[in-house]
Design a protein around this motif. Structure first.
Motif, PDB file in Angstrom:
ATOM      1  N   ILE A   1       0.870  -1.173   0.000  1.00 21.14           N
ATOM      2  CA  ILE A   1       0.000   0.000   0.000  1.00 21.14           C
ATOM      3  C   ILE A   1       0.903   1.218   0.000  1.00 21.14           C
ATOM      4  N   GLY A   2       0.834   2.001  -1.061  1.00 24.08           N
ATOM      5  CA  GLY A   2       1.763   3.100  -1.190  1.00 24.08           C
ATOM      6  C   GLY A   2       1.084   4.421  -1.421  1.00 24.08           C
ATOM      7  N   PRO A   3       1.677   5.295  -2.229  1.00 23.56           N
ATOM      8  CA  PRO A   3       1.048   6.563  -2.547  1.00 23.56           C
ATOM      9  C   PRO A   3      -0.346   6.327  -3.122  1.00 23.56           C
ATOM     10  N   PRO A   4      -1.215   7.321  -3.036  1.00 22.26           N
ATOM     11  CA  PRO A   4      -2.614   7.124  -3.422  1.00 22.26           C
ATOM     12  C   PRO A   4      -2.783   6.737  -4.884  1.00 22.26           C
ATOM     13  N   LEU A   5      -3.768   5.903  -5.123  1.00 24.39           N
ATOM     14  CA  LEU A   5      -4.093   5.472  -6.487  1.00 24.39           C
ATOM     15  C   LEU A   5      -5.079   6.475  -7.090  1.00 24.39           C
ATOM     16  N   ASN A   6      -4.597   7.679  -7.342  1.00 18.47           N
ATOM     17  CA  ASN A   6      -5.464   8.734  -7.840  1.00 18.47           C
ATOM     18  C   ASN A   6      -5.970   8.416  -9.247  1.00 18.47           C
ATOM     19  N   GLY A   7      -7.164   8.911  -9.548  1.00 16.73           N
ATOM     20  CA  GLY A   7      -7.765   8.678 -10.854  1.00 16.73           C
ATOM     21  C   GLY A   7      -7.314   9.689 -11.887  1.00 16.73           C
ATOM     22  N   THR A   8      -7.899   9.587 -13.076  1.00 14.70           N
ATOM     23  CA  THR A   8      -7.467  10.443 -14.177  1.00 14.70           C
ATOM     24  C   THR A   8      -7.711  11.920 -13.889  1.00 14.70           C
ATOM     25  N   ASP A   9      -8.741  12.224 -13.105  1.00 12.89           N
ATOM     26  CA  ASP A   9      -9.010  13.638 -12.802  1.00 12.89           C
ATOM     27  C   ASP A   9      -7.832  14.286 -12.096  1.00 12.89           C
ATOM     28  N   TRP A  10      -7.184  13.528 -11.230  1.00  6.59           N
ATOM     29  CA  TRP A  10      -6.040  14.052 -10.488  1.00  6.59           C
ATOM     30  C   TRP A  10      -4.909  14.455 -11.440  1.00  6.59           C
ATOM     31  N   TYR A  11      -4.677  13.645 -12.461  1.00  7.25           N
ATOM     32  CA  TYR A  11      -3.543  13.843 -13.340  1.00  7.25           C
ATOM     33  C   TYR A  11      -3.845  14.733 -14.545  1.00  7.25           C
ATOM     34  N   GLN A  12      -5.123  14.979 -14.814  1.00  9.42           N
ATOM     35  CA  GLN A  12      -5.458  15.683 -16.047  1.00  9.42           C
ATOM     36  C   GLN A  12      -4.798  17.052 -16.136  1.00  9.42           C
ATOM     37  N   HIS A  13      -4.815  17.804 -15.029  1.00 13.26           N
ATOM     38  CA  HIS A  13      -4.217  19.139 -15.087  1.00 13.26           C
ATOM     39  C   HIS A  13      -2.717  19.066 -15.306  1.00 13.26           C
ATOM     40  N   MET A  14      -2.078  17.972 -14.825  1.00  8.25           N
ATOM     41  CA  MET A  14      -0.643  17.813 -15.028  1.00  8.25           C
ATOM     42  C   MET A  14      -0.356  17.513 -16.499  1.00  8.25           C
ATOM     43  N   TYR A  15      -1.185  16.663 -17.086  1.00  6.12           N
ATOM     44  CA  TYR A  15      -1.077  16.374 -18.521  1.00  6.12           C
ATOM     45  C   TYR A  15      -1.297  17.647 -19.332  1.00  6.12           C
ATOM     46  N   ASP A  16      -2.322  18.395 -18.980  1.00  3.74           N
ATOM     47  CA  ASP A  16      -2.634  19.623 -19.710  1.00  3.74           C
ATOM     48  C   ASP A  16      -1.513  20.642 -19.578  1.00  3.74           C
ATOM     49  N   ASN A  17      -0.867  20.701 -18.409  1.00  2.58           N
ATOM     50  CA  ASN A  17       0.255  21.620 -18.228  1.00  2.58           C
ATOM     51  C   ASN A  17       1.416  21.279 -19.158  1.00  2.58           C
ATOM     52  N   ILE A  18       1.671  19.980 -19.314  1.00  2.00           N
ATOM     53  CA  ILE A  18       2.754  19.567 -20.215  1.00  2.00           C
ATOM     54  C   ILE A  18       2.409  19.929 -21.656  1.00  2.00           C
ATOM     55  N   THR A  19       1.181  19.633 -22.079  1.00  2.00           N
ATOM     56  CA  THR A  19       0.806  19.933 -23.471  1.00  2.00           C
ATOM     57  C   THR A  19       0.915  21.432 -23.748  1.00  2.00           C
ATOM     58  N   ALA A  20       0.497  22.244 -22.786  1.00  2.00           N
ATOM     59  CA  ALA A  20       0.583  23.689 -22.973  1.00  2.00           C
ATOM     60  C   ALA A  20       2.034  24.155 -23.000  1.00  2.00           C
ATOM     61  N   SER A  21       2.861  23.552 -22.163  1.00  2.71           N
ATOM     62  CA  SER A  21       4.252  23.990 -22.032  1.00  2.71           C
ATOM     63  C   SER A  21       5.076  23.705 -23.283  1.00  2.71           C
ATOM     64  N   VAL A  22       4.708  22.671 -24.027  1.00  4.72           N
ATOM     65  CA  VAL A  22       5.510  22.293 -25.208  1.00  4.72           C
ATOM     66  C   VAL A  22       4.789  22.588 -26.516  1.00  4.72           C
TER      67      VAL A  22
END
Length: 537
Positions: free
Chosen positions: A246-267
């Motif tokens: 049992i480790g770091p939280p198993l966050n869903g796609t909503d958690w990561y979406q803004h991180m994905y969007d930040n990368i797409t915007a940055s590049v």
């Protein structure tokens, strides 16, 4: 006389030439030209590819067999990312040491004609954000050497895998492709390569122990739970240091979406019709700084590799049943400074990316962990406080450590023991020789210098303390004797307490100390830990 002298000189040349010939392994995977390390009497095969360069944000594929092809495997390959925490690792001068064509492993073998050696396979930690097999703190020559001196020889293997966004990206775009948890899938692929080819190097594919620390130990836990516990014969035992199933939280796609969007915007991919394909076409030098930002890229439920929260896998029996050696350090940490009130503690517990708790659960934890400095972490310091860290610093440290490390370790030990497997649990209570200034207690990573026993390099040296060196020798022999014969007590060091198998209700830990190691009851914070282990996270 001249003829005799000529013959002798020629003979010397032959001997000298023979000493420089590289060791060679012929296998269906290829012909591997390694390197001899005379000071350890070991043979090294470094930078052995287990997968060709993968498509970015897609699963890697096992490298094809090429039995007639020659490979020079005398140097480390590219790092997937540098091993330090300094952001200067991402300056242009370091790009030659890093890249996406980094899926390789290293084999450290005693120079021996023996075959059928057990394998101890290391998965490095670093929050799934950084790390490398070339990190000198993880030099396996010392621990392999101790296995030989103890007549329990093992082959040491370390593996690279993709990290941060490159290994753990998630979003609705990624979810559609089913390509989550790529770093864990890289590790699994490396295990398959070992299973297929290690016998050619003198190893036994049926005697592999997977081993990791921190994110590496959480990775080991994920492999134990993966595919509902079907380990595919890839490993027979595991060692987990400061990490569990049992480790770091198993966050869903909503958690990561803004991180994905930040990368797409940055590049410059935000307006692309296919943002994922656009991200794959961006040069590595452009995307890497954004792909390695933050400490938020964790594993996630993907419906196959990870099917459900780990706590549910453990309580339902859907995990691989294998012998374990596992433990935590006395004062792991993972709390934060500046917690002065109950309200601030609750806010941290309910809003941190690490815990996933609600208000009711957070309040219950405060009841179970009162704000009494004598009960808080770091342990063994009585009523001493560090007000500059926060009025409730010791309380929050205790809760955070139990949520992250201590409670999951106990749950995994209990569940594996209930299935009839041998479990050896420990508590590490020896400080690092050169602890970071300002760090208090026996914190996270404290055991690593001892476990790898590297007295030569300057990053985490053991110093010239004979007690530290003897403790290092003991732990290296315990780890390798467990990998060799599934019992850490076959270490050959005199006057050491016997490490008992974990058993309920009289469960026990082996406590590692530089003065005298001993055995203790595993009964600290029973009510609080039991409550944490009842939560689905």
């Amino acid at each position: 006389m001249v003829a005799i002298q000529t013959f002798l000189l020629f003979g010397v040349c032959l001997v000298a030439h023979a000493a420089t010939i590289s060791p060679v392994v012929r296998s269906r995977g290829g012909i591997f030209h390694g390197r001899y390390l005379p000071q350890f009497n070991q043979v090294l095969y470094l930078g052995v590819k287990y997968a060709p360069k993968p498509v970015r944000f897609a699963p890697a594929e096992l490298i094809k067999d090429t039995p007639g092809q020659h490979f020079n495997v005398t140097q480390y390959g590219l790092d997937c990312k540098g091993y330090g925490s300094d952001t200067n690792l991402l300056v242009a001068a370091n790009w030659t040491k890093m890249g996406e064509d980094c899926l390789h492993l290293n084999i450290i073998k005693p120079k021996s004609r023996e075959t059928g050696l057990p394998v101890l396979l290391w998965i490095y930690g670093g929050g799934w954000q950084q790390g490398a097999t070339s990190d000198p703190r993880y030099n396996m020559s010392y621990i392999v050497q101790q296995s030989v001196l103890n007549n329990k020889p093992v082959i040491g293997i370390s593996i690279n895998y993709r990290m941060a966004a490159f290994g753990f990206i998630n979003s609705k775009e990624i979810a559609k492709t089913g390509n989550q948890n790529l770093g864990l899938r890289d590790q699994r692929l490396a295990l398959k390569w070992v299973n297929r080819h290690i016998s050619s190097f003198g190893g036994d594919p049926a005697k592999v122990t997977i081993w990791g620390e921190s994110a590496g130990a959480y990775s080991v836990g994920d492999h134990i739970n993966a595919f509902n516990g079907a380990n595919e014969g890839l490993f027979r035992a595991a060692i987990l240091e400061s990490g569990s199933a049992i480790g770091p939280p198993l966050n869903g796609t909503d958690w990561y979406q803004h991180m994905y969007d930040n990368i797409t915007a940055s590049v410059g991919c935000a307006t692309a019709n296919d943002t994922l394909q656009c991200l794959r076409s961006v040069p590595y030098e452009t995307i890497a700084p954004y792909g390695y930002q933050g400490l938020e890229w964790f594993h996630t439920i993907d419906g196959s590799f990870i099917s459900r929260p780990a706590q549910q896998s453990l309580t339902s029996g859907k995990f691989a049943k294998i012998p374990l050696l596992l433990g935590t350090n006395t004062d792991e940490g993972f709390g934060v400074n500046g917690v002065n009130t109950d309200a601030q503690a609750i806010n941290q517990l309910t809003h941190s990316k690490r815990w996933n708790l609600n208000d009711e659960q957070a309040k219950r934890l405060l009841d179970l962990y009162p704000n009494d400095p004598s009960l808080g972490e770091p342990y063994g310091w009585g009523n001493r406080t560090w007000p500059e860290n926060g009025a409730q610093w010791k309380r929050y440290q205790s809760i955070a450590t139990d949520l992250t490390m201590f409670a999951p370790r106990r749950l995994l030990a209990e569940r594996m023991t209930a299935c009839g497997e041998d479990v050896f649990s420990y508590r590490w209570d020896a400080p690092r020789f050169n602890s970071t200034p300002g760090v208090i207690g026996i914190n996270h990573f404290s055991e690593i210098p001892f476990v790898f026993g590297n007295t030569q390099q300057q990053i985490t040296p053991l110093g010239n303390s004979s007690a530290n060196i003897e403790l290092s020798k003991l732990v290296m022999r315990m780890w390798t004797s467990f990998a060799h014969g599934l019992d850490p007590n076959d270490h050959g060091v005199p006057n050491i307490a016997k490490w008992p198998r974990y058993a309920t209700p009289a469960a026990a830990n082996f406590v590692f100390r530089a003065d005298t190691s001993y055995v203790e009851r595993d009964d600290d914070r029973l009510e609080g830990v039991a409550y944490i282990n009842s939560l689905v996270r």
